[in-house]
Design a protein around this motif. Structure first.
Motif, PDB file in Angstrom:
ATOM      1  N   VAL A 260      32.106 -14.308  53.305  1.00  0.00           N
ATOM      2  CA  VAL A 260      31.329 -14.709  52.134  1.00  0.00           C
ATOM      3  C   VAL A 260      30.688 -13.494  51.470  1.00  0.00           C
ATOM      4  N   ARG A 261      30.223 -12.541  52.263  1.00  0.00           N
ATOM      5  CA  ARG A 261      29.647 -11.321  51.690  1.00  0.00           C
ATOM      6  C   ARG A 261      30.688 -10.567  50.872  1.00  0.00           C
ATOM      7  N   GLN A 262      31.919 -10.495  51.380  1.00  0.00           N
ATOM      8  CA  GLN A 262      32.974  -9.794  50.640  1.00  0.00           C
ATOM      9  C   GLN A 262      33.316 -10.532  49.352  1.00  0.00           C
TER      10      GLN A 262
ATOM     11  N   ASP B 228      23.373  -2.073  52.817  1.00  0.00           N
ATOM     12  CA  ASP B 228      24.266  -0.993  52.370  1.00  0.00           C
ATOM     13  C   ASP B 228      24.878  -1.302  51.010  1.00  0.00           C
ATOM     14  N   ASP B 229      25.228  -2.571  50.783  1.00  0.00           N
ATOM     15  CA  ASP B 229      25.802  -2.957  49.490  1.00  0.00           C
ATOM     16  C   ASP B 229      24.778  -2.814  48.365  1.00  0.00           C
ATOM     17  N   LEU B 230      23.518  -3.134  48.660  1.00  0.00           N
ATOM     18  CA  LEU B 230      22.465  -2.977  47.656  1.00  0.00           C
ATOM     19  C   LEU B 230      22.243  -1.500  47.322  1.00  0.00           C
ATOM     20  N   LYS B 231      22.202  -0.667  48.357  1.00  0.00           N
ATOM     21  CA  LYS B 231      21.993   0.761  48.131  1.00  0.00           C
ATOM     22  C   LYS B 231      23.141   1.374  47.326  1.00  0.00           C
ATOM     23  N   ALA B 232      24.367   0.909  47.593  1.00  0.00           N
ATOM     24  CA  ALA B 232      25.536   1.474  46.915  1.00  0.00           C
ATOM     25  C   ALA B 232      25.749   0.878  45.530  1.00  0.00           C
ATOM     26  N   GLY B 233      24.994  -0.172  45.172  1.00  0.00           N
ATOM     27  CA  GLY B 233      25.144  -0.795  43.862  1.00  0.00           C
ATOM     28  C   GLY B 233      26.255  -1.822  43.787  1.00  0.00           C
ATOM     29  N   ARG B 234      26.899  -2.100  44.926  1.00  0.00           N
ATOM     30  CA  ARG B 234      27.947  -3.126  44.935  1.00  0.00           C
ATOM     31  C   ARG B 234      27.344  -4.514  44.725  1.00  0.00           C
ATOM     32  N   LEU B 235      26.100  -4.671  45.147  1.00  0.00           N
ATOM     33  CA  LEU B 235      25.363  -5.916  44.949  1.00  0.00           C
ATOM     34  C   LEU B 235      23.994  -5.592  44.364  1.00  0.00           C
TER      35      LEU B 235
ATOM     36  N   ILE C 124      25.070 -15.146  46.643  1.00  0.00           N
ATOM     37  CA  ILE C 124      24.967 -15.346  48.084  1.00  0.00           C
ATOM     38  C   ILE C 124      23.515 -15.276  48.521  1.00  0.00           C
ATOM     39  N   LEU C 125      23.176 -16.018  49.578  1.00  0.00           N
ATOM     40  CA  LEU C 125      21.900 -15.884  50.273  1.00  0.00           C
ATOM     41  C   LEU C 125      22.221 -15.304  51.639  1.00  0.00           C
ATOM     42  N   ARG C 126      21.818 -14.050  51.842  1.00  0.00           N
ATOM     43  CA  ARG C 126      22.258 -13.349  53.049  1.00  0.00           C
ATOM     44  C   ARG C 126      21.154 -12.462  53.590  1.00  0.00           C
ATOM     45  N   SER C 127      21.166 -12.239  54.915  1.00  0.00           N
ATOM     46  CA  SER C 127      20.155 -11.400  55.556  1.00  0.00           C
ATOM     47  C   SER C 127      20.162  -9.992  54.977  1.00  0.00           C
ATOM     48  N   LEU C 128      18.958  -9.434  54.861  1.00  0.00           N
ATOM     49  CA  LEU C 128      18.827  -8.097  54.283  1.00  0.00           C
ATOM     50  C   LEU C 128      19.596  -7.064  55.090  1.00  0.00           C
ATOM     51  N   TRP C 129      19.610  -7.217  56.441  1.00  0.00           N
ATOM     52  CA  TRP C 129      20.330  -6.229  57.256  1.00  0.00           C
ATOM     53  C   TRP C 129      21.825  -6.227  56.940  1.00  0.00           C
TER      54      TRP C 129
END
Length: 299
Positions: free
Chosen positions: A230-232, A250-257, A241-246
């Motif tokens: 689901v994350r992919q 990495d996706d948030l830091k990279a700008g993918r999400l 998506i509602l997903r754990s921060l952990w």
């Protein structure tokens, strides 16, 4: 009470009670009857109670002596149990350690942590089973369940390993095409990517925000029981998506999400769940301590 009684005097007193004889107790302990009598008399002075009726032919308990004998048995049992638990604390962890966890947390966090644990304690045989549902720890002989979420049953013991919360995310591409929701209610107009994982409700998101906790029913065209899938999908621009921060850090830091509705989140701490106190098992204790250090360093 004048003084706290010594454990040795309590043990001597209980032996006299069981044998109903100073001389028999003395023979069993390899001591003189006079010494045994002195120890019991010291105990009586410490407690300021008469514990025994003594005659030349018999020894019987007084009413106070009966109560003290019951108390002494419980106390000495607790002391012996404490000794066993302290021995367990000092024992070298070894044997089979069975752990279960959910697919995402198990693969991304628990597995590498256990690999490190195995290096630290090579006599441990560690088995990690990935389950997408809760298990009965007692029935299946599982030592630890490493889980996400704050809904813990009262019949188990749970130790917090790390603070965590779930956040709402989407890819920049999805938001460009579909727009950014401005309210929780607007989520109903979006394709929400759903995860059926363990005991979490399917299609229902409980989110904490400025107005407290709100429950939102969501739907979407894609769902799975595996969080990584689901994350992919979310990274690929398929929905929100509602997903754990952990899991998405990495996706948030990279700008993918990017996060959406940033004022809202869902508390979902990481826990070690077990059925008996940590003092009872060296292998479980060191595993929980190591996992706590590992998770805290990455939270």
């Amino acid at each position: 009470m004048n003084n706290l009684p010594s454990l040795q005097d309590l043990e001597v007193f209980l032996l006299v009670v069981r044998r109903l004889s100073f001389s028999t107790a003395a023979e069993e302990l390899g001591m003189s009857a006079a010494f045994i009598s002195k120890r019991v008399k010291t105990l009586e002075q410490d407690l300021n109670l008469r514990l025994l009726h003594r005659t030349t032919r018999s020894v019987t308990l007084t009413d106070e002596g009966e109560r003290v004998s019951r108390w002494a048995q419980q106390l000495l049992y607790q002391v012996s149990t404490l000794d066993d638990e302290i021995d367990a604390l000092h024992a070298e962890p070894k044997g089979l350690l069975k752990i279960v966890s959910s697919p995402g947390l198990g693969r991304r966090m628990v597995a590498p942590a256990l690999a490190e644990l195995n290096v630290l304690y090579p006599r441990l045989d560690i088995r990690l089973d990935i389950r997408d549902h809760l298990v009965d720890l007692m029935e299946e002989g599982v030592d630890l369940d490493i889980r996400v979420g704050n809904e813990i049953a009262p019949n188990v013991i749970a130790k917090p390993l790390a603070s965590n919360y779930r956040v709402l995310c989407a890819s920049p591409e999805y938001l460009r095409c579909q727009g950014t929701p401005a309210t929780l209610q607007a989520l109903a107009q979006h394709n929400c990517l759903l995860i059926k994982e363990r005991d979490h409700p399917f299609g229902v998101w409980n989110l904490s925000g400025p107005k407290g906790t709100q429950t939102i029913k969501v739907s979407g065209s894609l769902s799975s029981n595996h969080g990584d899938i689901v994350r992919q999908w979310c990274v690929d621009g398929r929905g929100i998506i509602l997903r754990s921060l952990w899991d998405v850090r990495d996706d948030l830091k990279a700008g993918r999400l990017v996060r959406v509705l940033v004022d809202y989140s869902q508390p979902a701490d990481i826990w070690a769940v077990h059925t008996s106190p940590l003092l009872h098992s060296a292998k479980v204790r060191v595993a929980v301590e190591h996992l706590k250090r590992y998770f805290e360093a990455r939270s």
